[in-house]
Scaffold this motif. Structure first.
Motif, short mmCIF file in Angstrom:
data_model
loop_
_atom_site.label_atom_id
_atom_site.label_comp_id
_atom_site.label_asym_id
_atom_site.label_seq_id
_atom_site.Cartn_x
_atom_site.Cartn_y
_atom_site.Cartn_z
N ARG A 282 56.18 105.39 6.00
CA ARG A 282 56.93 104.27 6.58
C ARG A 282 56.56 104.08 8.05
NH1 ARG A 282 63.54 104.23 7.11
NH2 ARG A 282 63.73 102.45 8.53
N PHE A 283 56.49 105.19 8.79
CA PHE A 283 56.13 105.11 10.20
C PHE A 283 54.70 104.58 10.36
CE2 PHE A 283 54.20 107.16 13.96
CZ PHE A 283 55.00 106.61 14.96
N ALA A 284 53.78 105.07 9.53
CA ALA A 284 52.40 104.62 9.61
C ALA A 284 52.30 103.11 9.39
CB ALA A 284 51.54 105.36 8.60
N GLU A 285 53.06 102.59 8.45
CA GLU A 285 53.03 101.16 8.18
C GLU A 285 53.62 100.37 9.35
OE1 GLU A 285 52.07 97.71 6.45
OE2 GLU A 285 51.44 99.73 5.85
N GLU A 286 54.71 100.88 9.93
CA GLU A 286 55.32 100.21 11.07
C GLU A 286 54.36 100.17 12.26
OE1 GLU A 286 58.84 102.47 11.73
OE2 GLU A 286 60.00 101.43 10.18
N VAL A 287 53.67 101.27 12.51
CA VAL A 287 52.71 101.34 13.61
C VAL A 287 51.55 100.39 13.36
CG1 VAL A 287 50.96 102.83 14.68
CG2 VAL A 287 53.30 103.65 14.39
N GLY B 32 48.39 96.25 15.13
CA GLY B 32 47.32 95.39 14.64
C GLY B 32 45.94 95.97 14.92
N ASP B 33 45.05 95.12 15.46
CA ASP B 33 43.67 95.55 15.71
C ASP B 33 43.56 96.54 16.85
OD1 ASP B 33 42.82 93.92 13.67
OD2 ASP B 33 42.24 92.25 14.98
N ASN B 34 44.62 96.73 17.62
CA ASN B 34 44.55 97.68 18.73
C ASN B 34 44.63 99.13 18.25
OD1 ASN B 34 44.39 98.11 21.61
ND2 ASN B 34 46.53 98.76 21.56
N ARG C 262 42.93 101.16 21.15
CA ARG C 262 41.79 100.68 21.92
C ARG C 262 42.15 100.59 23.40
NH1 ARG C 262 38.39 99.43 17.93
NH2 ARG C 262 39.30 98.60 16.02
N GLU C 263 43.33 100.08 23.66
CA GLU C 263 43.83 99.99 25.03
C GLU C 263 45.26 100.51 25.06
OE1 GLU C 263 43.56 96.05 26.54
OE2 GLU C 263 41.37 95.97 26.44
N VAL D 174 43.77 111.32 7.82
CA VAL D 174 43.73 109.99 8.41
C VAL D 174 44.75 109.11 7.69
CG1 VAL D 174 42.32 107.97 8.92
CG2 VAL D 174 41.30 110.26 9.02
N LEU D 175 45.77 108.67 8.42
CA LEU D 175 46.80 107.81 7.85
C LEU D 175 46.43 106.33 7.96
CD1 LEU D 175 49.94 109.61 9.30
CD2 LEU D 175 48.93 109.91 7.03
N ARG D 176 45.84 105.97 9.09
CA ARG D 176 45.38 104.61 9.32
C ARG D 176 44.14 104.67 10.20
NH1 ARG D 176 48.86 104.17 6.11
NH2 ARG D 176 50.41 102.50 5.83
N GLY D 177 43.24 103.72 10.03
CA GLY D 177 42.05 103.67 10.86
C GLY D 177 40.99 104.67 10.41
N SER D 178 40.27 105.23 11.38
CA SER D 178 39.16 106.14 11.09
C SER D 178 39.33 107.44 11.85
CB SER D 178 37.83 105.48 11.47
OG SER D 178 37.84 105.13 12.85
N SER D 179 38.57 108.45 11.43
CA SER D 179 38.62 109.75 12.11
C SER D 179 37.99 109.64 13.49
CB SER D 179 37.89 110.81 11.29
OG SER D 179 37.80 112.02 12.03
N PRO D 180 38.63 110.18 14.52
CA PRO D 180 38.09 110.08 15.88
C PRO D 180 37.29 111.31 16.31
CG PRO D 180 40.34 110.86 16.00
CD PRO D 180 40.01 110.71 14.52
N PHE D 181 37.02 112.24 15.38
CA PHE D 181 36.48 113.54 15.79
C PHE D 181 34.97 113.67 15.68
CE2 PHE D 181 40.79 114.39 14.03
CZ PHE D 181 41.40 114.72 15.23
N GLY D 182 34.30 112.62 15.19
CA GLY D 182 32.87 112.74 14.91
C GLY D 182 32.03 113.19 16.09
#
Length: 239
Positions: free
Chosen positions: A11-16, A21-23, A52-53, A105-113
C-alpha cells in the motif's frame, strides 16, 4: 507494528508511486524482510527511496504517505537523490553493502549496479559503529545489571544491533557473510577469535527458542559483554 505489515508495504509503495510519478527512481526494501528472517513482532520494514530530485517541492507530495507509514510503527524511509546516493558509498558503506546483498525492488529499478564500496571506508565505519554500540551497551549494562528482565531485554536488543557489525567484519575479512545469525556469528567469532558460546543465549533468544530469562547480575550477560569488548578490540587492530 501492523497486523499485516507486508500488505501495508505494498500500500505504501503504491501511494509513493502515485505521489512521486516520474520523479521516483527506486523504492527498495532491505533488512530482515529482504533477507528472509522477518519477524512481525520485532522486525521493522526498512526502505530506501531514491528520487531524481529532492527538494521541498518534490518531498511535499510524499507527506501523507510517509506520515501514515510512521504512524503504523515503521521507520521513515531513507530518501536520497540519484546523485546523492551515488556519492554516499564512502559515508554509509555498511548499510549499502547490506542493501546490495539483500534487497527487493518494490518500484523502479535497482540502484546498486555501479555502486562500489571501498574496504578502507567499510573498515572505518565498522570501527566507529562498533565503538558506539559498545559505549551504549556499557552504559545500559551498568543501569540494568541488577534487574533480570531489563538485562534480558538489553542483551537481546544489543545482539540484534551487533548483527550488522558482524556482517561488516566478515566482509572486511574478504568473505561473504552467511545469511543466518547462527552461521554469521560463528564466522565472525572465528575471524575475531571470540567465544561463540558467549552468544548462545542471545542466539537462542533471537531464534525464538524457549530460554530462561536472565537474572540479576547474570554471568551470561557479563560473558556477552566481555565477548563484545574483545570483538571491538579485534576491530581496532584491523589495518
Amino acid at each position: 507494528m501492523t497486523r499485516d505489515p507486508l500488505k501495508e508495504l505494498e500500500r505504501f509503495a503504491e501511494e509513493v508511486s502515485r505521489a512521486s510519478g516520474d520523479n521516483l527512481v527506486s523504492l527498495i526494501l532491505y533488512g530482515s524482510a529482504a533477507r528472509g528472517d522477518f519477524d512481525p513482532e520485532r522486525s521493522d520494514l526498512n526502505l530506501l527511496m531514491i528520487l531524481r530530485e529532492v527538494t521541498p517541492a518534490t518531498l511535499r507530495p510524499l507527506g501523507d504517505a510517509v506520515r501514515n507509514w510512521v504512524r503504523r510503527g515503521q521507520p521513515p524511509p531513507w530518501i536520497f537523490s540519484e546523485a546523492g546516493f551515488r556519492a554516499s558509498a564512502d559515508v554509509f558503506p555498511m548499510e549499502i553493502e547490506d542493501m546490495k546483498e539483500a534487497h527487493r525492488v518494490l518500484r523502479g529499478s535497482s540502484p546498486f549496479g555501479d555502486i562500489k564500496v571501498e574496504r578502507t571506508h567499510l573498515r572505518a565505519q565498522l570501527e566507529r559503529e562498533a565503538r558506539q554500540k559498545l559505549l551504549q551497551l556499557r552504559a545500559h549494562y551498568a543501569a540494568t545489571e541488577a534487574d533480570g528482565k531489563a538485562l534480558s531485554r538489553l542483551v537481546e536488543s544489543s545482539f540484534r544491533s551487533f548483527l550488522v557489525v558482524f556482517r561488516a567484519l566478515v566482509r572486511v575479512a574478504g568473505e561473504a557473510p552467511p545469511r543466518t545469525p547462527e552461521a554469521l556469528v560463528q564466522s565472525a567469532s572465528a575471524i575475531a577469535g571470540l567465544d561463540l558460546e558467549a552468544f548462545r543465549w542471545a542466539l537462542d533468544r533471537n531464534a525464538g527458542k524457549k530460554v530462561a530469562p536472565l537474572g540479576p547480575y547474570d554471568p551470561i550477560a557479563a560473558r556477552y559483554l566481555e565477548a563484545i569488548e574483545r570483538l571491538v578490540l579485534h576491530i581496532d587492530s584491523l589495518a
